[in-house]
Design a protein around this motif. Sequence first.
Motif, PDB file in Angstrom:
ATOM      1  N   ILE A  82      38.972  28.953  38.741  1.00  0.00           N
ATOM      2  CA  ILE A  82      38.644  30.391  38.735  1.00  0.00           C
ATOM      3  C   ILE A  82      39.223  31.076  39.965  1.00  0.00           C
ATOM      4  CG2 ILE A  82      36.728  32.020  38.926  1.00  0.00           C
ATOM      5  CD1 ILE A  82      35.128  30.080  37.103  1.00  0.00           C
ATOM      6  N   ALA A  83      39.139  30.441  41.124  1.00  0.00           N
ATOM      7  CA  ALA A  83      39.708  31.038  42.338  1.00  0.00           C
ATOM      8  C   ALA A  83      41.216  31.219  42.200  1.00  0.00           C
ATOM      9  CB  ALA A  83      39.384  30.163  43.543  1.00  0.00           C
ATOM     10  N   ALA A  84      41.900  30.222  41.667  1.00  0.00           N
ATOM     11  CA  ALA A  84      43.349  30.311  41.514  1.00  0.00           C
ATOM     12  C   ALA A  84      43.731  31.357  40.484  1.00  0.00           C
ATOM     13  CB  ALA A  84      43.911  28.943  41.126  1.00  0.00           C
ATOM     14  N   LEU A  85      43.022  31.397  39.368  1.00  0.00           N
ATOM     15  CA  LEU A  85      43.313  32.380  38.323  1.00  0.00           C
ATOM     16  C   LEU A  85      43.092  33.801  38.837  1.00  0.00           C
ATOM     17  CD1 LEU A  85      41.612  30.474  35.383  1.00  0.00           C
ATOM     18  CD2 LEU A  85      44.056  30.974  35.547  1.00  0.00           C
ATOM     19  N   ARG A  86      42.024  34.012  39.569  1.00  0.00           N
ATOM     20  CA  ARG A  86      41.741  35.343  40.111  1.00  0.00           C
ATOM     21  C   ARG A  86      42.771  35.756  41.158  1.00  0.00           C
ATOM     22  NH1 ARG A  86      35.077  34.990  40.609  1.00  0.00           N
ATOM     23  NH2 ARG A  86      34.670  35.377  38.386  1.00  0.00           N
ATOM     24  N   ALA A  87      43.423  34.758  41.752  1.00  0.00           N
ATOM     25  CA  ALA A  87      44.495  35.050  42.715  1.00  0.00           C
ATOM     26  C   ALA A  87      45.832  35.273  42.007  1.00  0.00           C
ATOM     27  CB  ALA A  87      44.614  33.912  43.714  1.00  0.00           C
ATOM     28  N   GLU A 109      37.331  32.492  30.432  1.00  0.00           N
ATOM     29  CA  GLU A 109      37.055  33.915  30.641  1.00  0.00           C
ATOM     30  C   GLU A 109      37.845  34.453  31.830  1.00  0.00           C
ATOM     31  OE1 GLU A 109      32.864  34.225  31.068  1.00  0.00           O
ATOM     32  OE2 GLU A 109      32.437  33.655  28.986  1.00  0.00           O
ATOM     33  N   ALA A 110      37.915  33.681  32.907  1.00  0.00           N
ATOM     34  CA  ALA A 110      38.668  34.109  34.089  1.00  0.00           C
ATOM     35  C   ALA A 110      40.158  34.215  33.783  1.00  0.00           C
ATOM     36  CB  ALA A 110      38.428  33.135  35.244  1.00  0.00           C
ATOM     37  N   ALA A 111      40.675  33.277  32.996  1.00  0.00           N
ATOM     38  CA  ALA A 111      42.088  33.329  32.623  1.00  0.00           C
ATOM     39  C   ALA A 111      42.374  34.562  31.778  1.00  0.00           C
ATOM     40  CB  ALA A 111      42.476  32.058  31.870  1.00  0.00           C
ATOM     41  N   ASN A 112      41.505  34.849  30.824  1.00  0.00           N
ATOM     42  CA  ASN A 112      41.695  36.028  29.981  1.00  0.00           C
ATOM     43  C   ASN A 112      41.650  37.314  30.801  1.00  0.00           C
ATOM     44  OD1 ASN A 112      41.888  34.405  27.707  1.00  0.00           O
ATOM     45  ND2 ASN A 112      39.725  34.606  27.176  1.00  0.00           N
ATOM     46  N   ALA A 113      40.748  37.343  31.771  1.00  0.00           N
ATOM     47  CA  ALA A 113      40.607  38.542  32.604  1.00  0.00           C
ATOM     48  C   ALA A 113      41.799  38.732  33.530  1.00  0.00           C
ATOM     49  CB  ALA A 113      39.311  38.463  33.417  1.00  0.00           C
TER      50      ALA A 113
END
Length: 313
Positions: A82-87, A109-113
């Motif tokens: 999630i941290a990497a995807l949000r970055a 969900e984080a990847a989709n966002a």
Amino acid sequence: MCMPIHWLLIGIGDIARKRVIPAILTDPRSELTGFVTRDPHKAEAYPGTHAWPTLEAALASDQKIDAVYIASPVVFHASQAIAALRAGKHVLCEKPVAMNYAEAASIVEAANASGTLFGVSYYRRLYPKLRRAKELIAAGAIGQPLFAEGIYHGWLESEERGWLRDPALAGGGPLYDVASHRIDAANFLFGKPERATGLRSNALHDLKVEDSATVLIGYAGGVHAVVDARWNSRVARDEFRVIGTEGALDLTPLNGPDIHTPQGVESLPTAANTHLPAIENFVAAILDGAALACPGDEAIWTDWVTEQVMRGR
């Protein structure tokens, strides 16, 4: 030629050294930027790379990072992904996706966002003979599929991978480790599981995780699948079969090249480094828009199955 994908690898353990790192170094469209590791001396074996003590430090650095490969214990997968995807980084993660289904779904969900890619290294989906099996089933070569079985029997993992025996780090024993690959292979062939249950036990070893797990899965169309995985057999077994109304497919051993069909035997060897096709596929998905071999929203079906088994104990 497109610019290479710059990889950050979290963890320099056994699988990373034997398969993931060689795969990244072999792929002409990949470049290994560095590692997140508690032991920076391990990174010294790879000149020109960087080492960071935490993912946060790596993401905050000025080094170019396009994709993150997560090869850490399962307990860290969700927070790191999630941290990497949000970055804004693409993420390819070792199996299983997470400690439970809710954690796994939160990564998707984080990847989709974020609009970035999230894939999982269920590399057997890229075995030519498993893909051939899916083609044959779709073509009706064995009639209506009815039953599949995946069996993996072996002994305890090496001490170097001793963290797999700690449920706080790994989630479970062979259910999470080796059964997950066979569950995903069945999902690849038959789609999203509809029902699941199973048994776990410690038949031989006094561990905090099970030393044996048997899983029963139900799919659309009445297909049943059984996966049995053990760390308590000195007789190694790696079996995989699909039975239909008009015949059967035998992929035993699953990690070997041959598939036995009603028409005969086909030899379809996989890559010497089983992680190389997964790296190549992920890079192609980023650069060329290719379909992910194992996208996160399918990989978490296995987490759903294992959660049903964990609840059943």
